[in-house]
Enzyme design. Structure first.
Site, PDB file in Angstrom:
ATOM      1  N   THR A 227      11.309  33.936  82.085  1.00  0.00           N
ATOM      2  CA  THR A 227      11.581  35.368  81.998  1.00  0.00           C
ATOM      3  C   THR A 227      10.926  36.105  83.166  1.00  0.00           C
ATOM      4  O   THR A 227      10.393  35.479  84.088  1.00  0.00           O
ATOM      5  CB  THR A 227      11.178  35.912  80.598  1.00  0.00           C
ATOM      6  OG1 THR A 227      11.620  37.259  80.486  1.00  0.00           O
ATOM      7  CG2 THR A 227       9.678  35.846  80.344  1.00  0.00           C
TER       8      THR A 227
ATOM      9  N   LYS B 102      12.688  34.556  87.141  1.00  0.00           N
ATOM     10  CA  LYS B 102      14.024  33.982  86.922  1.00  0.00           C
ATOM     11  C   LYS B 102      14.695  33.471  88.201  1.00  0.00           C
ATOM     12  O   LYS B 102      15.435  32.493  88.158  1.00  0.00           O
ATOM     13  CB  LYS B 102      14.942  34.995  86.223  1.00  0.00           C
ATOM     14  CG  LYS B 102      14.604  35.200  84.755  1.00  0.00           C
ATOM     15  CD  LYS B 102      15.625  36.102  84.077  1.00  0.00           C
ATOM     16  CE  LYS B 102      15.254  36.316  82.616  1.00  0.00           C
ATOM     17  NZ  LYS B 102      16.248  37.115  81.885  1.00  0.00           N
TER      18      LYS B 102
ATOM     19  N   TYR C 296      15.698  46.476  73.107  1.00  0.00           N
ATOM     20  CA  TYR C 296      15.617  46.400  71.636  1.00  0.00           C
ATOM     21  C   TYR C 296      14.255  46.862  71.112  1.00  0.00           C
ATOM     22  O   TYR C 296      13.957  46.743  69.935  1.00  0.00           O
ATOM     23  CB  TYR C 296      15.929  44.982  71.134  1.00  0.00           C
ATOM     24  CG  TYR C 296      15.143  43.898  71.836  1.00  0.00           C
ATOM     25  CD1 TYR C 296      13.812  43.653  71.525  1.00  0.00           C
ATOM     26  CD2 TYR C 296      15.742  43.146  72.835  1.00  0.00           C
ATOM     27  CE1 TYR C 296      13.099  42.684  72.189  1.00  0.00           C
ATOM     28  CE2 TYR C 296      15.037  42.168  73.515  1.00  0.00           C
ATOM     29  CZ  TYR C 296      13.711  41.939  73.186  1.00  0.00           C
ATOM     30  OH  TYR C 296      12.999  40.977  73.851  1.00  0.00           O
TER      31      TYR C 296
ATOM     32  N   GLY D  69      19.726  45.111  71.865  1.00  0.00           N
ATOM     33  CA  GLY D  69      19.761  43.811  72.544  1.00  0.00           C
ATOM     34  C   GLY D  69      19.155  42.651  71.770  1.00  0.00           C
ATOM     35  O   GLY D  69      19.040  41.544  72.314  1.00  0.00           O
TER      36      GLY D  69
HETATM   37  P1  NDP Z   1      15.685  44.535  86.818  1.00  0.00           P
HETATM   38  O1  NDP Z   1      14.330  44.963  87.280  1.00  0.00           O
HETATM   39  O2  NDP Z   1      16.347  43.405  87.502  1.00  0.00           O
HETATM   40  O3  NDP Z   1      16.700  45.798  86.912  1.00  0.00           O
HETATM   41  C1  NDP Z   1      16.291  47.039  86.428  1.00  0.00           C
HETATM   42  C2  NDP Z   1      17.457  48.034  86.415  1.00  0.00           C
HETATM   43  O4  NDP Z   1      16.992  49.224  85.795  1.00  0.00           O
HETATM   44  C3  NDP Z   1      17.968  48.407  87.799  1.00  0.00           C
HETATM   45  O5  NDP Z   1      19.331  48.732  87.714  1.00  0.00           O
HETATM   46  C4  NDP Z   1      17.123  49.665  88.106  1.00  0.00           C
HETATM   47  O6  NDP Z   1      17.747  50.539  89.013  1.00  0.00           O
HETATM   48  C5  NDP Z   1      17.100  50.319  86.735  1.00  0.00           C
HETATM   49  N1  NDP Z   1      15.947  51.191  86.548  1.00  0.00           N
HETATM   50  C6  NDP Z   1      14.654  50.826  86.381  1.00  0.00           C
HETATM   51  N2  NDP Z   1      13.883  51.912  86.222  1.00  0.00           N
HETATM   52  C7  NDP Z   1      14.717  52.989  86.302  1.00  0.00           C
HETATM   53  C8  NDP Z   1      14.507  54.402  86.209  1.00  0.00           C
HETATM   54  N3  NDP Z   1      13.302  54.925  86.012  1.00  0.00           N
HETATM   55  N4  NDP Z   1      15.582  55.203  86.316  1.00  0.00           N
HETATM   56  C9  NDP Z   1      16.825  54.693  86.509  1.00  0.00           C
HETATM   57  N5  NDP Z   1      17.072  53.375  86.607  1.00  0.00           N
HETATM   58  C10 NDP Z   1      16.023  52.534  86.507  1.00  0.00           C
HETATM   59  O7  NDP Z   1      15.510  44.269  85.237  1.00  0.00           O
HETATM   60  P2  NDP Z   1      16.463  43.409  84.294  1.00  0.00           P
HETATM   61  O8  NDP Z   1      17.874  43.685  84.658  1.00  0.00           O
HETATM   62  O9  NDP Z   1      15.992  42.012  84.265  1.00  0.00           O
HETATM   63  O10 NDP Z   1      16.119  44.027  82.850  1.00  0.00           O
HETATM   64  C11 NDP Z   1      16.542  45.322  82.486  1.00  0.00           C
HETATM   65  C12 NDP Z   1      16.290  45.565  81.009  1.00  0.00           C
HETATM   66  O11 NDP Z   1      17.052  44.662  80.210  1.00  0.00           O
HETATM   67  C13 NDP Z   1      14.826  45.352  80.589  1.00  0.00           C
HETATM   68  O12 NDP Z   1      14.463  46.396  79.692  1.00  0.00           O
HETATM   69  C14 NDP Z   1      14.838  44.029  79.859  1.00  0.00           C
HETATM   70  O13 NDP Z   1      13.851  43.947  78.861  1.00  0.00           O
HETATM   71  C15 NDP Z   1      16.238  44.053  79.236  1.00  0.00           C
HETATM   72  N6  NDP Z   1      16.740  42.704  78.951  1.00  0.00           N
HETATM   73  C16 NDP Z   1      17.099  42.389  77.670  1.00  0.00           C
HETATM   74  C17 NDP Z   1      17.581  41.134  77.373  1.00  0.00           C
HETATM   75  C18 NDP Z   1      17.971  40.805  75.967  1.00  0.00           C
HETATM   76  O14 NDP Z   1      18.074  39.618  75.632  1.00  0.00           O
HETATM   77  N7  NDP Z   1      18.228  41.787  75.135  1.00  0.00           N
HETATM   78  C19 NDP Z   1      17.713  40.096  78.404  1.00  0.00           C
HETATM   79  C20 NDP Z   1      17.337  40.542  79.738  1.00  0.00           C
HETATM   80  C21 NDP Z   1      16.858  41.803  79.983  1.00  0.00           C
HETATM   81  P3  NDP Z   1      17.500  50.426  90.608  1.00  0.00           P
HETATM   82  O15 NDP Z   1      18.497  49.433  91.123  1.00  0.00           O
HETATM   83  O16 NDP Z   1      17.739  51.804  91.079  1.00  0.00           O
HETATM   84  O17 NDP Z   1      16.077  49.982  90.798  1.00  0.00           O
END
Ligand code: NDP
Length: 293
Positions: A70, A74, A235, A256
């Site tokens: 995680t 990853k 979640y 989620g």
């Molecule tokens: P990443 O760090 O790869 O991506 C984060 C995303 O969130 C980007 O699009 C980023 O935008 C955006 N973001 C972060 N902070 C802000 C903010 N303050 N305002 C606007 N946009 C924001 O993370 P992941 O994709 O790995 O994970 C994202 C979420 O999904 C997490 O909360 C994680 O816990 C959840 N998740 C849940 C899973 C499940 O099984 N339910 C599995 C995997 C993840 P930008 O490109 O502009 O930085």
């Protein structure tokens, strides 16, 4: 439920992350080990980035049956594995390692977990709004384009070039005929209707993040059809601010947790030889932890 014994023959797996103390995966896999009476263990493995390679070597040395991976490892873990599934290569991320006779194989089950959970609601996504363009968005999009016949896709993100890069990746990999619409988060209000699936893959709404302006006031949920599914990868809390808005507007919604459970099922099957089932007891156990102070 009786606790399964852990003997000297126990199969051992774990989850590698940094930090790892918030992970629900040890509880999830322990529930199934007990339910199916399997002699096995699943442990949290807190691995700092500089120790990742040594930790992967350790999986081999300790004869682990495998591990989940995680945040933040990853993608970084990939060079240390012996082989990768096509899907892991395409998504450029691994969340599952299986030890096959000393050879470590990496796969990605996040997207499949998402799509299995979405399709279990009975919807057939055609018009999709994907919010976010990070690692999880890539897995989600891969699954959507592999399993669904989309007619329209919009990707909205805070950093537009990241959304553009994701759109380009998807168009190239899946030879998409239709153009992907790329939006800034501020443009979502203008198009907030006509979607049958809206997915939040950002961390906005995550407990403790304090994003008071999320979702923005100008999103008019009354413009959505009641059978639109609003899906939040977050979640914790179980009802995120986005899902609260969906509930108040009478819209179908899902957090989620189902994705988390579904991504874990193939992992458990690969390590312990049983395809585990989702049950109300399991969901109750996980929700109880999330609801505890
Ligand atoms: P990443 O760090 O790869 O991506 C984060 C995303 O969130 C980007 O699009 C980023 O935008 C955006 N973001 C972060 N902070 C802000 C903010 N303050 N305002 C606007 N946009 C924001 O993370 P992941 O994709 O790995 O994970 C994202 C979420 O999904 C997490 O909360 C994680 O816990 C959840 N998740 C849940 C899973 C499940 O099984 N339910 C599995 C995997 C993840 P930008 O490109 O502009 O930085």
């Amino acid at each position: 439920m009786t606790k399964a014994l852990i003997t000297g023959k126990a199969r051992v797996a774990g989850v590698i992350g940094w930090p790892i103390h918030h992970s629900l995966s040890p509880l999830l896999h322990r529930h199934w080990l007990d339910e199916y009476g399997i002699d096995g263990a699943y442990v949290p493995l807190a691995v700092a980035p500089e120790n990742l390679q040594a930790a992967i070597e350790g999986l081999r040395a300790l004869n682990f049956v495998g591990a989940n991976v995680t945040i933040p490892h990853k993608t970084a873990v990939m060079p240390f594995l012996d082989d990768l599934s096509d899907k892991a290569k395409q998504i450029d991320a691994v969340n599952l390692i299986v030890n096959r006779d000393g050879k470590l194989w990496g796969d990605n089950t996040d997207g499949d977990g998402f799509i299995t959970d979405v399709l279990s609601t009975g919807i057939t996504p055609k018009h999709v709004l994907l919010i976010g363009a990070g690692g999880s968005a890539k897995g989600v999009l891969h699954a959507l384009l592999s399993h669904c016949d989309l007619q329209h896709l919009s990707i909205a993100n805070r950093t537009v070039p990241n959304a553009q890069a994701l759109a380009k990746w998807a168009e190239g990999l899946f030879h998409m005929k239709q153009e992907v619409e790329v939006l800034e988060l501020t443009q979502i209000a203008d198009v907030f209707s006509d979607f049958d699936l809206i997915i939040n893959t950002t961390s906005l709404g995550l407990s403790g993040a304090g994003d008071m302006s999320w979702p923005p006031d100008n999103w008019d949920f009354s413009r959505l059809k009641p059978d639109t599914l609003v899906y939040d990868l977050v979640y914790n809390p179980l009802e995120t601010p986005l899902l609260r808005c969906a509930r108040e507007a009478g819209i179908l919604r899902r957090n989620g947790l189902g994705m988390l459970i579904e991504q874990a099922r193939p992992a458990f099957a690969a390590w312990f030889g049983v395809v585990p089932q989702t049950s109300p007891d399991l969901v109750y156990d996980l929700e109880k932890v999330l609801l505890s102070p």
